[in-house]
Scaffold this motif. Sequence first.
Motif, PDB file in Angstrom:
ATOM      1  N   ASN A 169      10.053  27.160  48.253  1.00 12.19           N
ATOM      2  CA  ASN A 169       9.770  27.866  47.004  1.00 12.19           C
ATOM      3  C   ASN A 169      11.063  27.820  46.210  1.00 12.19           C
ATOM      4  O   ASN A 169      12.025  28.521  46.528  1.00 12.19           O
ATOM      5  CB  ASN A 169       9.362  29.308  47.275  1.00 12.19           C
ATOM      6  CG  ASN A 169       9.222  30.117  45.997  1.00 12.19           C
ATOM      7  OD1 ASN A 169       9.063  29.561  44.911  1.00 12.19           O
ATOM      8  ND2 ASN A 169       9.297  31.433  46.107  1.00 12.19           N
ATOM      9  N   ILE A 199       7.889  23.885  45.110  1.00 10.10           N
ATOM     10  CA  ILE A 199       7.052  24.514  44.093  1.00 10.10           C
ATOM     11  C   ILE A 199       7.744  25.788  43.649  1.00 10.10           C
ATOM     12  O   ILE A 199       8.370  26.478  44.458  1.00 10.10           O
ATOM     13  CB  ILE A 199       5.637  24.830  44.640  1.00 10.10           C
ATOM     14  CG1 ILE A 199       4.755  25.426  43.521  1.00 10.10           C
ATOM     15  CG2 ILE A 199       5.701  25.780  45.839  1.00 10.10           C
ATOM     16  CD1 ILE A 199       3.306  25.587  43.914  1.00 10.10           C
ATOM     17  N   ALA A 201       6.859  28.808  43.250  1.00  8.97           N
ATOM     18  CA  ALA A 201       5.751  29.716  43.556  1.00  8.97           C
ATOM     19  C   ALA A 201       5.899  31.044  42.838  1.00  8.97           C
ATOM     20  O   ALA A 201       4.899  31.675  42.460  1.00  8.97           O
ATOM     21  CB  ALA A 201       5.677  29.937  45.063  1.00  8.97           C
ATOM     22  N   VAL A 204       4.485  30.511  39.384  1.00  7.19           N
ATOM     23  CA  VAL A 204       3.036  30.356  39.437  1.00  7.19           C
ATOM     24  C   VAL A 204       2.372  31.723  39.662  1.00  7.19           C
ATOM     25  O   VAL A 204       1.371  32.067  39.010  1.00  7.19           O
ATOM     26  CB  VAL A 204       2.627  29.373  40.552  1.00  7.19           C
ATOM     27  CG1 VAL A 204       1.100  29.333  40.706  1.00  7.19           C
ATOM     28  CG2 VAL A 204       3.158  27.980  40.254  1.00  7.19           C
ATOM     29  N   VAL A 217      -0.117  31.380  46.797  1.00 12.64           N
ATOM     30  CA  VAL A 217       0.401  30.093  46.336  1.00 12.64           C
ATOM     31  C   VAL A 217       0.937  29.275  47.515  1.00 12.64           C
ATOM     32  O   VAL A 217       0.598  28.095  47.687  1.00 12.64           O
ATOM     33  CB  VAL A 217       1.509  30.299  45.287  1.00 12.64           C
ATOM     34  CG1 VAL A 217       2.095  28.962  44.842  1.00 12.64           C
ATOM     35  CG2 VAL A 217       0.976  31.076  44.097  1.00 12.64           C
ATOM     36  N   CYS A 221      -0.308  25.631  49.464  1.00 14.77           N
ATOM     37  CA  CYS A 221       0.611  24.520  49.717  1.00 14.77           C
ATOM     38  C   CYS A 221       0.598  24.116  51.192  1.00 14.77           C
ATOM     39  O   CYS A 221       0.609  22.922  51.525  1.00 14.77           O
ATOM     40  CB  CYS A 221       2.027  24.893  49.299  1.00 14.77           C
ATOM     41  SG  CYS A 221       2.247  25.125  47.524  1.00 14.77           S
ATOM     42  N   ALA A 260      -4.290  31.847  40.922  1.00 11.03           N
ATOM     43  CA  ALA A 260      -3.110  31.275  41.576  1.00 11.03           C
ATOM     44  C   ALA A 260      -3.493  30.059  42.425  1.00 11.03           C
ATOM     45  O   ALA A 260      -2.773  29.046  42.450  1.00 11.03           O
ATOM     46  CB  ALA A 260      -2.424  32.328  42.430  1.00 11.03           C
ATOM     47  N   GLN A 263      -4.035  27.009  40.209  1.00 11.76           N
ATOM     48  CA  GLN A 263      -2.847  26.500  39.525  1.00 11.76           C
ATOM     49  C   GLN A 263      -1.811  25.906  40.466  1.00 11.76           C
ATOM     50  O   GLN A 263      -0.860  25.257  40.016  1.00 11.76           O
ATOM     51  CB  GLN A 263      -2.199  27.630  38.714  1.00 11.76           C
ATOM     52  CG  GLN A 263      -3.031  28.132  37.555  1.00 11.76           C
ATOM     53  CD  GLN A 263      -2.373  29.282  36.823  1.00 11.76           C
ATOM     54  OE1 GLN A 263      -1.327  29.791  37.258  1.00 11.76           O
ATOM     55  NE2 GLN A 263      -2.973  29.702  35.724  1.00 11.76           N
ATOM     56  N   THR A 264      -1.987  26.106  41.766  1.00  9.79           N
ATOM     57  CA  THR A 264      -0.928  25.751  42.721  1.00  9.79           C
ATOM     58  C   THR A 264      -0.667  24.256  42.810  1.00  9.79           C
ATOM     59  O   THR A 264       0.474  23.787  42.666  1.00  9.79           O
ATOM     60  CB  THR A 264      -1.261  26.313  44.105  1.00  9.79           C
ATOM     61  OG1 THR A 264      -1.226  27.739  44.049  1.00  9.79           O
ATOM     62  CG2 THR A 264      -0.251  25.835  45.140  1.00  9.79           C
ATOM     63  N   ASN A 267       1.448  22.305  40.451  1.00 12.87           N
ATOM     64  CA  ASN A 267       2.878  22.645  40.415  1.00 12.87           C
ATOM     65  C   ASN A 267       3.609  22.276  41.696  1.00 12.87           C
ATOM     66  O   ASN A 267       4.802  22.575  41.846  1.00 12.87           O
ATOM     67  CB  ASN A 267       3.037  24.140  40.153  1.00 12.87           C
ATOM     68  CG  ASN A 267       2.636  24.541  38.752  1.00 12.87           C
ATOM     69  OD1 ASN A 267       3.422  24.406  37.810  1.00 12.87           O
ATOM     70  ND2 ASN A 267       1.407  25.025  38.585  1.00 12.87           N
ATOM     71  N   LEU A 268       2.915  21.645  42.642  1.00 15.14           N
ATOM     72  CA  LEU A 268       3.528  21.218  43.901  1.00 15.14           C
ATOM     73  C   LEU A 268       4.011  19.779  43.757  1.00 15.14           C
ATOM     74  O   LEU A 268       3.242  18.888  43.399  1.00 15.14           O
ATOM     75  CB  LEU A 268       2.512  21.318  45.041  1.00 15.14           C
ATOM     76  CG  LEU A 268       2.958  20.841  46.417  1.00 15.14           C
ATOM     77  CD1 LEU A 268       4.123  21.683  46.937  1.00 15.14           C
ATOM     78  CD2 LEU A 268       1.785  20.879  47.390  1.00 15.14           C
TER      79      LEU A 268
END
Length: 852
Positions: A169, A199, A201, A204, A217, A221, A260, A263-264, A267-268
């Motif tokens: 994170n 990410i 997190a 997010v 989040v 992942c 969440a 959206q995860t 963003n990873l």
Amino acid sequence: MSSLAEAERNTVRVVGGRYGLSSKEFTPAMVKGVFDNLTATKPKNHFTVGIVDDVTYTSLAVDPSFQIEPDSVVRAIFYGLGSDGTVGANKNSIKIIGEEKDNYAQGYFVYDSKKSGSVTVSHLRFGPDPIRAPYLVESANFVACHQWEFVEKFEVLKEAKPEATVLFNSPYSAEESWQQLPAQLQEIILAKRLKVYAINATQVARDAGMKGRINTVMQVCFFALAGVLPREDAIAQIKKAIRKTYGKKGEAIVQMNLTAVDQTLDNLHEVPVGTPVAVGAVAAVASHHIPVPDRAPAFVRDVLGPMIARHGDDLPVSALPVDGTYPTGTTQWEKRNIATEIPVWDPDVCVQCGKCVMVCPHSVIRAKVYEPERLADAPATFKSTQARDLDWTDLKFTIQVAAEDCTGCVLCVDVCPAKNKLEPRLKAINMAPQLPLREAERENWDFFLQLPNPDRSQLNLHKIGQQQLQEPLFEFSGACAGCGETPYIKLATQLFGDRMLIANATGCSSIYGGNLPTTPWTFNAEGRGPAWSNSLFEDNAEFGLGFRIALDRHVEQAIALLQDLTRQTVSPIPAELSAALANAEQTDEADIFEQRERIAQLKGYLANWLHQPMLPPDLTEKIASLQTLADYLAKKSVWAIGGDGWAYDIGYGGLDHVLSSGRNVNILVLDTEVYSNTGGQMSKSTPKGAVAKFASGGKPSPKKDLGLMAMTYGNVYIASVAMGARDEHTLRAFLEAESYNGPSLIIAYSHCIAHGIDMQKGMQQQKMAVDSGRWLLYRYDPRRTEQGANPLLLDSRSPKLPVETAMYSENRFKMLSRSNPEDAKRLLKEAQAEVNTRWQMYQYLAARPTSL
């Protein structure tokens, strides 16, 4: 062994030993070490394994590289904080995987000694076959670090096996994440050929409205990267678990978590391992951050430092104190850096009221006034302004934050009354990202500590802006961020800490107050500080009473010896000094300062007298005895401190005994209205309608009125306070209680994470409890009776909020309206009626003529 002896099997060699000492692990490598010992020509008998015994040399050598776990088992380690939801998410993951198809699942969870905000390490195993591994993961093929600060503090990749997957994170982009990793971690990643992902997190979760709760989040992942289940199936199961877990907390909470999840994955990102440092970028730090600074005392560096770095199991036996004694004031060296945002002071807007300093649960916000010339060597970013108080017209004023010790609870911002007229959304203190400020604020904090503390005897202790300049002797505890208990404890130590003796009841206050590796109870420049000891639920009040009785006896002995020695024909002790010592009132700081000066004079006379030749043995013995007892002539303040589980329930009998004793014991009840430390069980302080363990249908009976019961004695000082409602009332109650020469009882409303509230608004919750009449503010002072006045002062105004507004702002009440709306409606109606009746009764008691 007896059977072997009776059978005369003398050729059989029996070797014994111990494992698991101090709850140490017992791993396959240690088992192998035991068998290796048996194969030796002269095996070590009475051995130990798992510790480093360099005193009696009983420990066996262990090969840490020995592993027996099959490759078919997925082994994962997660580093998180107790407040970020990591453990809860991992428990959900175990259920999801274990219930899906024919998987087996296992989880072990390791916690440190702090409350919410502590380090948690989750060890998970998943596989197609039964898992028989009663020990922590030592070779992981998935490692997740849920807090970026850990990359410098802990060896988070130590257990990662070659080609494992790593998840961070990170507050940085994927490229910057690689550049910001410590060089040691970069080397491990390259050597082990680890695949790294990152990410943000935290961002997010905030975008989804979840603040610091990054658990959902990071769970997404994990399933996306670990390959334990097909990705789509895993996400569907996560969403199902969210509805099951958070359904009772309301649809809004459920939707935040579902948002969440969605959206995860966008963003990873995979971290480009080995990417050269870009022009202008910050290169990786050379090594891990040392656990404690080099300037720390040797014991802190050599013993507590490894414990802080999670290497306590590696300490040899010889490093530990033989008598179990550990130093106090050691939290100042820990520097946990757990806050992503910290308060930043705006001197141009500040009205210097002291409220932010007062409510800070961890004593990280301090204020000082000082001479302008002290700023000559100040760091470039150190802030100051002209003191506003008329008593300090020629002095400078500073509010300083200990950035590395802050937990980011935001209580200080919430209570700040000063608004920025140019930007109304801003106040005199505002939150800002910690990381960019850390280095400068570390230097500012160190400089601030060098500034002199004000003369305590010259402060107006009834004025919060001045009183809060007093140095707290309880700092940087492991309490939850935004804790409602610790501001009261801190206040007590500011007022009386250099002469306090504290009997502490087991509970939250013993966890954040007395656990290793560090201790928040500290001392001032003169070496004076609270003497603290923990006792059990059932006898803590009696424990404190014992302190009082012993102190009183010491004072009696000291005065008797003083008067005896003063009457001696050869006595150098002036009669005026002796009388002043014996009869000193010691009602305020100035009085106590003068008494300590007199004690210093007395010690000087005694030391000179003792060195005179040809003293009779009995006289020598009396002088030496008075030397050891002289400090007891200065007033000591005895406090019994604990939660409502102690005071209302298990320890009530002892508490009642102390109240009836007439002895000068101060009792502070940190009333969270629930057993906060042991999982949130109902106590007799739990209000009607609240949901807690053993009251899942809402507590049917009303809250016990501890203060009213204590009033029946007539000679007990009692105060019911709520700092978030009226801070000056709280301050006055503490001063009055301690000055009363008899038993005193302060019942302090303490908001708690167990209430299901936004902890950033904890002080607002306290105010709502008072405004609704659910919590009353009052003082019962027997001294007023002597003046012909009513001893009871009702300091609350008449309720101006319906009980429903206050109760249903907390999940502990709101949950019942969802699970059983009819019962919730009935209990709410009863609670409102009881609040009305109680208010009217107290109003009557406070208004009744004193002649009755």
